[in-house]
Design an enzyme around this catalytic site. Structure first.
Site, short mmCIF file in Angstrom:
data_model
loop_
_atom_site.label_atom_id
_atom_site.label_comp_id
_atom_site.label_asym_id
_atom_site.label_seq_id
_atom_site.Cartn_x
_atom_site.Cartn_y
_atom_site.Cartn_z
N TRP B 325 0.78 -1.30 0.00
CA TRP B 325 -0.06 -0.26 0.08
C TRP B 325 0.89 1.29 0.00
O TRP B 325 0.58 2.42 -0.70
CB TRP B 325 -0.87 -0.07 1.28
CG TRP B 325 -1.65 1.14 1.45
CD1 TRP B 325 -2.93 1.51 1.12
CD2 TRP B 325 -1.14 2.27 2.24
NE1 TRP B 325 -3.48 2.77 1.41
CE2 TRP B 325 -2.20 3.50 2.10
CE3 TRP B 325 -0.13 3.00 2.90
CZ2 TRP B 325 -2.44 4.56 2.62
CZ3 TRP B 325 -0.22 4.04 3.40
CH2 TRP B 325 -1.30 4.90 3.37
N HIS B 326 1.95 1.08 0.57
CA HIS B 326 3.02 2.39 0.75
C HIS B 326 3.52 2.83 -0.43
O HIS B 326 3.97 3.97 -0.79
CB HIS B 326 4.02 2.08 1.76
CG HIS B 326 3.41 2.14 3.40
ND1 HIS B 326 2.72 1.23 3.88
CD2 HIS B 326 3.42 3.43 4.25
CE1 HIS B 326 2.50 1.57 4.97
NE2 HIS B 326 2.84 2.74 5.30
N GLY B 327 3.86 1.73 -1.34
CA GLY B 327 4.27 2.07 -2.83
C GLY B 327 4.63 0.91 -3.36
O GLY B 327 4.80 -0.30 -3.03
#
Lengths: 309, 483
Positions: B325-327
């Site tokens: 989700w972060h990247g």
């Protein structure tokens, strides 16, 4: 509704209180804490470049033939003694890392007093792309402060510039710091009357790889440039926009936006970056600055090219 | 518009005055003002992406509306999938398209096939991961009948785009935030004052702690090949403080700002670096995301039911998805997996819920055991942060190899070390304030126990002075904007 009014009233009172604490704290911090530990104040009176002496001298100078403006490449490249020999009285208003945000203030402050026939604006790509923070410290610390410099500090949105402005105002109005006299000889540099700074002769040993630079335009700088040009054009002075010599390993893109704008005003851009009669090593003391031998040759050329009609 | 900008300092009081003095008589108008202000706030970066938020809002509003009417199970499922596909479709395209394409091509090239496909030059819309998850929570909750569909489009638009938490959270649950748009808000003096104090503390964390640590962390990570083990360790510590100051600072400003308008947002950080184990850390770090994954992924997957293997599988899934989700980078996936590995022993030993209270609840200092546990947890998260910060897996591995080198026992050196030493007293002061305030919602909530306004004013003014004297001199982005 009453509680909101109470909140706003108390918020305003707190703001006044905290501004007072801030001002007292900032001044106390600036005075007591050694410079090394100060992160967000950069009061640099008598810094390199002799701005303090130059700004004092300009206040006692009037009616000159030529005014030079720009960065250190201005105050190290145009020697009033040489132009004086040719019969032209001149003053060099260059200052360290000067960008158009500072040029504009200096023009507004001194151009009418100096009332020149010619204004030479020495430019290079960095003047357009720089954020203008570094040169603001020099101007704020060494010349007087007013609403114009406050506006400059606001425009830059930099807390360090704003803190320095507050501290400089305190130094100027409470401690009369502008009365202090700067030593006219420092390390290898000597201040020459008329705003020039002469470096002890040495040659350039500092070669580097080809340095490609683009003319990038910071909009704040561009707007200040345009306003400065318009202000100068309002006087009777003839404007000469020039790039003074620099080492040949600097390569630039074409300054299209600049040329288009100058074209629209029927102004020329004189690019003297690479002059055949100057050697990268013999006539420079670093890649961007001429030594006195280089200044002599360049000023002679410049006089003949622009004034010897 | 950045919270730490002059623009926001002008924007906020204008919206505040309009909200309480001009639009205060009519709830609909107040919500409309919130929506308009939020669109202006977001459009300040790039107005083109407003259409994306608006489209998501439109789709989810109509999906929600129809979920309130339709009773047929299949039709309800279709409606839910429309919302999921649209929202995750946008997220997938803008955030993950190039990642999947590059990995697809790499996988084929390993098998001996050369595929030709060019990556697209895609700009990631700010905050897309946050508002996507927020709107998804709405449709899922309406589908599950935990929430009534939105009553009107304006309230729903204001809920989706609510400017304090639009770009970097907290990711609000629709069940908490949406109903707040239906009730008329009453200005509460103490709540607003608390909000201002939380904003002040958040600003301190961001512009003094995070931004200054970022200078050194960036320098050390970017030149890690030339640094000694001790310097690399220090670089990782700088990043550990940077990411906490940056993200929790943002959350504090968001929550404080929302309070000024009469809204309550959920707590997003609860002093995570004072955790005694990784499970506690994850109950205290980015709480809104952790609980989102718990409610909408872990529990639907079966949660803790179904035996040890299911628990382990589900734990790894949520940590890896959370990392992703972060990247769109393998570093985030490894970061997630590493945290799952840290979590695993606690899960298997059924000790993942042993530290529910604040550390040293009734004393000023932790005992020796607690101190040891906190240090170990801090060290483990620090190792994981190296993966989070590194450019790629190779960089992270070489960085960690560099840390565990004999040069770890030499004196650290990097450009600007003297400058960072100047900051040490500020960081220590920050640490002490955070420790003293660890029982509160934010560190300075009850810092001054004396009910004396003059003392309070003096302390808060001193904090403002510290910000002015030590903040990083220009406006910088928040790290989580890129996620």
């Amino acid at each position: 509704m009453e509680s909101i009014k109470k909140f706003i009233k108390r918020f305003i009172l707190f703001s006044i209180f905290s501004i007072a604490v801030y001002l007292i704290g900032l001044i106390g911090y600036g005075e007591i804490v050694p410079d090394y530990f100060q992160q967000n104040i950069f009061f640099e009176k008598f810094a390199y470049g002799f701005s303090n002496t130059r700004f004092k001298e300009v206040k006692n100078t009037s009616e000159v033939d030529i005014v030079f403006l720009g960065s250190s490449r201005s105050y190290r490249h145009y020697d009033p003694r040489i132009f004086g020999e040719y019969g032209y009285n001149s003053f060099n208003l260059g200052s360290s890392a000067q960008t158009f945000l500072q040029t504009e203030i200096l023009v507004n402050r001194y151009i009418e007093r100096l009332n020149p026939d010619y204004v030479v604006l020495d430019i290079y790509p960095g003047m357009f792309s720089s954020d203008g923070v570094e040169s603001s410290f020099d101007l704020i610390s060494n010349d007087y402060n007013d609403l114009e410099t406050f506006k400059l500090a606001l425009q830059l949105r930099n807390i360090k510039v704003m803190n320095t402005w507050i501290f400089a105002v305190y130094k100027e109005y409470i401690c009369n710091s502008l009365d202090d006299i700067e030593n006219k000889a420092q390390k290898e540099d000597t201040y020459v009357n008329g705003g020039f700074v002469q470096r002890k002769i040495r040659t350039n040993q500092n070669y580097s790889d080809i340095n490609h630079q683009k003319w990038k335009y910071n909009e704040l700088q561009w707007e200040a440039f345009v306003r400065t040009i318009q202000k100068i054009k309002q006087t009777d002075a003839q404007l000469i926009i020039v790039h003074s010599p620099r080492n040949s390993h600097f390569r630039y893109s074409k300054p299209e936006r600049l040329l288009t704008y100058l074209d629209s005003l029927n102004l020329s851009f004189y690019n003297y970056k690479n002059m055949g009669f100057l050697s990268d090593s013999l006539h420079f003391y670093d890649p961007s600055h001429l030594n006195q031998n280089g200044v002599n040759l360049y000023n002679d050329f410049f006089y003949k090219r622009h004034f010897n009609d | 518009m950045l919270f730490n900008s002059l623009d926001f300092a002008i924007f906020l009081p204008i919206v505040f005055v309009l909200y309480w003095f001009v639009f205060n008589r009519n709830l609909k108008w107040q919500n409309l003002l919130v929506a308009a202000a939020s669109y202006l706030f977001y459009g300040w970066w790039d107005w083109r992406f407003l259409s994306l938020i608006f489209f998501s809002t439109l789709v989810d509003y109509f999906v929600g509306k129809n979920l309130g009417i339709v009773t047929n199970k299949l039709h309800r499922q279709i409606l839910l999938w429309i919302s999921i596909i649209v929202n995750l479709g946008f997220l997938g395209f803008f955030k993950y398209y190039n990642f999947f394409l590059d990995n697809f091509i790499s996988a084929f090239s390993v098998a001996g096939y050369d595929l030709n496909a060019n990556s697209l030059d895609i700009i990631l819309p700010v905050g897309i991961s946050f508002y996507t998850f927020q709107t998804l929570s709405y449709t899922i909750d309406v589908y599950k009948k935990r929430l009534e569909p939105a009553k009107d489009f304006i309230s729903f638009t204001a809920f989706v785009s609510f400017f304090p938490q639009l770009v970097a959270g907290p990711i609000e649950r629709a069940t908490n935030l949406l109903p707040q748009f239906y009730k008329s808000r009453k200005f509460e003096y103490s709540k607003a004052v608390d909000g201002m104090r939380q904003i002040l503390w958040g600003l301190f964390k961001k512009v003094v702690i995070a931004d200054n640590c970022a200078v050194f962390a960036n320098h050390i990570f970017e030149n890690s090949g030339d640094m000694s083990g001790s310097t690399l360790l220090l670089g990782a510590i700088f990043f550990t403080f940077q990411i906490y100051g940056d993200f929790s600072g943002y959350s504090d400003i968001a929550i404080g700002t929302a309070r000024l308008f009469g809204f309550n947002l959920m707590q997003n950080f609860a002093f995570p670096y004072f955790s005694r184990d990784i499970a506690e850390f994850w109950r205290r770090w980015h709480i809104s995301l952790s609980t989102w994954f718990r409610d909408y992924l872990y529990i639907p997957l079966g949660g803790s039911r179904g035996g040890t293997w299911m628990k382990v599988r589900n734990t790894f899934i949520i940590f890896i998805v959370s990392g992703f989700w972060h990247g769109a980078n393998w570093t985030f996936i490894v970061w997630g997996a590493l945290n799952a590995l840290y979590f695993l022993p606690l899960l298997l030993a059924k000790k993942n819920r042993q530290n529910m209270e604040v550390v040293a609840q009734n004393s000023l200092f932790p005992n020796f055991k607690e101190f040891g546990q906190m240090s170990l947890t801090f060290f483990l998260t620090l190792i994981a942060w190296v993966f989070f910060r590194a450019e790629n897996i190779g960089h992270a591995v070489s960085y960690l190899k560099g840390v565990f080198d004999p040069s770890l026992f030499t004196f650290p050196y990097y450009v600007g070390i003297g400058f960072s030493v100047k900051l040490a007293p500020i960081i220590i002061l920050f640490f002490i304030i955070e420790w003293l305030g660890r029982r509160e919602k934010f560190a300075i909530e009850n810092l001054v126990y004396i009910n004396n306004n003059k003392v309070n004013w003096l302390i808060h003014s001193f904090l403002i002075l510290l910000i002015g004297l030590y903040m990083f001199s220009s406006e910088t982005n928040f790290i989580y904007f890129q996620f």
